[in-house]
Design a protein around this motif. Structure first.
Motif, PDB file in Angstrom:
ATOM      1  N   TYR A  25      32.635   7.302 -64.478  1.00  0.00           N
ATOM      2  CA  TYR A  25      32.305   5.958 -64.023  1.00  0.00           C
ATOM      3  C   TYR A  25      31.002   5.537 -64.695  1.00  0.00           C
ATOM      4  O   TYR A  25      29.984   6.204 -64.551  1.00  0.00           O
ATOM      5  CB  TYR A  25      32.161   5.915 -62.501  1.00  0.00           C
ATOM      6  N   GLU A  27      30.190   5.672 -67.916  1.00  0.00           N
ATOM      7  CA  GLU A  27      29.766   6.770 -68.783  1.00  0.00           C
ATOM      8  C   GLU A  27      30.020   6.441 -70.252  1.00  0.00           C
ATOM      9  O   GLU A  27      30.287   7.328 -71.060  1.00  0.00           O
ATOM     10  CB  GLU A  27      30.505   8.058 -68.412  1.00  0.00           C
ATOM     11  N   LYS A  87      34.032  10.667 -56.466  1.00  0.00           N
ATOM     12  CA  LYS A  87      34.608  11.576 -57.453  1.00  0.00           C
ATOM     13  C   LYS A  87      35.834  12.304 -56.908  1.00  0.00           C
ATOM     14  O   LYS A  87      36.858  12.385 -57.609  1.00  0.00           O
ATOM     15  CB  LYS A  87      33.542  12.566 -57.908  1.00  0.00           C
ATOM     16  N   TRP A 374      28.632   7.226 -52.472  1.00  0.00           N
ATOM     17  CA  TRP A 374      28.427   8.161 -53.576  1.00  0.00           C
ATOM     18  C   TRP A 374      27.289   7.633 -54.449  1.00  0.00           C
ATOM     19  O   TRP A 374      27.393   6.551 -55.026  1.00  0.00           O
ATOM     20  CB  TRP A 374      29.704   8.282 -54.403  1.00  0.00           C
ATOM     21  N   LYS A 376      25.477   7.446 -57.691  1.00  0.00           N
ATOM     22  CA  LYS A 376      25.812   7.720 -59.086  1.00  0.00           C
ATOM     23  C   LYS A 376      24.602   8.241 -59.848  1.00  0.00           C
ATOM     24  O   LYS A 376      23.510   7.695 -59.750  1.00  0.00           O
ATOM     25  CB  LYS A 376      26.325   6.427 -59.755  1.00  0.00           C
ATOM     26  N   LYS A 378      22.952   8.704 -63.439  1.00  0.00           N
ATOM     27  CA  LYS A 378      23.075   8.163 -64.786  1.00  0.00           C
ATOM     28  C   LYS A 378      22.912   9.286 -65.811  1.00  0.00           C
ATOM     29  O   LYS A 378      22.037  10.134 -65.677  1.00  0.00           O
ATOM     30  CB  LYS A 378      22.012   7.090 -65.023  1.00  0.00           C
TER      31      LYS A 378
END
Length: 408
Positions: A25, A27, A87, A374, A376, A378
């Motif tokens: 996600y 990425e 995830k 969730w 995230k 980076k």
């Protein structure tokens, strides 16, 4: 079971089809790096099955993957809209589509050792039918970059090079890593995959395997990752992990007798201690340390005057000594096995422990108000010199594996 599997090269025709699930996600920056790491795997191309799971609004990552050139065995799976956006939900979306007899999870920033899939397949070939999973070792590749990444590297070395192999050797439940865990696909489907609402899905799955009578082992193969180097990224990732451990701990305590009956007394006690220490240690450790220091310098800790104060002093000192040993010994053993160098930063370990406490209290607050959100992390692509260095992964892995396997 043994803590690692022997590295015996099997013929390509004897290897099973292997599914790799890579949930991504936002990425786009590491898409090309990820596909490069996949192409470097020492495994028959005809027996690879790569499922890259994307969210429906993540067009940038999809474009980056296609621009980097998807291999013929790769498929982009778009998760349907819905909740939770986590995830484990993405993993559950891809699980029914897996063609492989074996299955592994890789994150977008992962750089697995090229022989890792082959090593896991060879380990499963000689393992018993109750072995559901082999956990590869995770290592931090950017430890020298910052204070936070240095201690992150030490924590990974302690967990994946010392603690998990020890638990596996004793046949006790162990906390799975969120990546590079290798499964028998049929058993994974039998336990209904991952808990989509648990933000540390690997901890929940490891405990469920134990409850259902399956074993988890480790293999001496490494996946290299990068730790967050800034406080915001580190705090978000650590808080998410601790929030998931709190969720898993709460599920365990909901029906403790049932868990003990299915897992056994000793494994249940080990799992309980492991989860309790992961949660209670960071939450209350600073308060305990402050009270211990106060009693040492201003109280009667070192000169108790009554039987009650003597017992309290003995308990307090015992907890402090054994707690320090539980923190320090695995860390230094992990440094030795992973080949990490000591640094003057070690003197600032108390600062890092205080930051862990901050992350734990943030996790408790998030669990109360936003239990299923969730956070995230980076990921940035590795600089060119690091990518070039990664081409020497087989040599690095062989040296580390020799140290790991020669350590009693």
């Amino acid at each position: 079971m043994s803590a690692f599997a022997p590295w015996r090269r099997a013929a390509d025709r004897a290897l099973p089809t292997y599914t790799i699930i890579a949930p991504m996600y936002r990425e786009a920056g590491v898409a090309a790096q990820f596909l490069s790491a996949i192409r470097a795997l020492d495994y028959p191309v005809a027996k690879l099955d790569l499922k890259i799971v994307l969210e429906p609004d993540d067009h940038a990552t999809a474009r980056a993957l296609r621009a980097a050139g998807l291999p013929p065995y790769a498929e982009i799976v778009v998760a349907p809209r819905g909740a939770p956006r986590t995830k484990p939900r993405g993993l559950n979306v891809a699980l029914p589509l897996a063609r492989g007899r074996l299955l592994t999870i890789l994150d977008a920033e992962d750089r697995p050792e090229p022989r890792q899939l082959r090593a896991a397949a060879e380990a499963f070939a000689v393992a018993g039918p109750r072995v559901a999973c082999f956990q590869a070792r995770l290592a931090i590749d950017n430890g020298p970059e910052s204070f936070l990444s240095y201690f992150f590297a030490l924590g990974y070395a302690a967990l994946f090079d010392v603690i998990n192999p020890g638990l596996a050797a004793l046949g006790l439940p162990l906390p799975l890593g969120g990546t590079s865990n290798h499964f028998r696909t049929d058993l994974l489907r039998r336990v209904v995959g991952w808990d989509a609402w648990n933000v540390t899905e690997d901890a929940d799955l490891g405990l469920r395997f134990a409850r259902l009578g399956y074993e988890v082992g480790v293999i001496a193969a490494t996946t290299y990752e990068d730790a967050p180097t800034d406080l915001a990224g580190w705090l978000g990732q650590r808080s998410r992990w601790m929030k998931g451990w709190m969720q898993t701990f709460a599920v365990f305590l909901r029906t403790p007798r049932r868990h003990i009956r299915k897992i056994g007394r000793l494994p249940s006690f080990a799992a309980l201690c492991s989860m309790a220490s992961l949660v209670a240690g960071p939450l209350f450790g600073p308060f305990y340390g402050a009270r211990l220091a106060h009693d040492m310098f201003c109280g009667d800790l070192l000169a108790p005057t009554t039987t009650g104060s003597l017992l309290i002093a003995a308990l307090s000192v015992s907890v402090a000594c054994f707690g320090a040993a539980a923190l320090i010994l695995p860390m230094f053993l992990g440094m030795k096995r992973r080949g990490l160098r000591a640094s003057p930063l070690l003197f600032f370990a108390p600062v890092y422990l205080l930051l862990l406490s901050v992350a734990a209290w943030r996790a408790l607050w998030e669990w109360t108000l936003h239990p299923f959100v969730w956070t995230k992390t980076k990921h940035a692509p590795r600089p060119p010199h690091a990518i070039a260095g990664a081409r020497n992964l087989p040599a690095r892995a062989s040296a580390i594996r020799a140290r790991v396997l020669s350590t009693p």
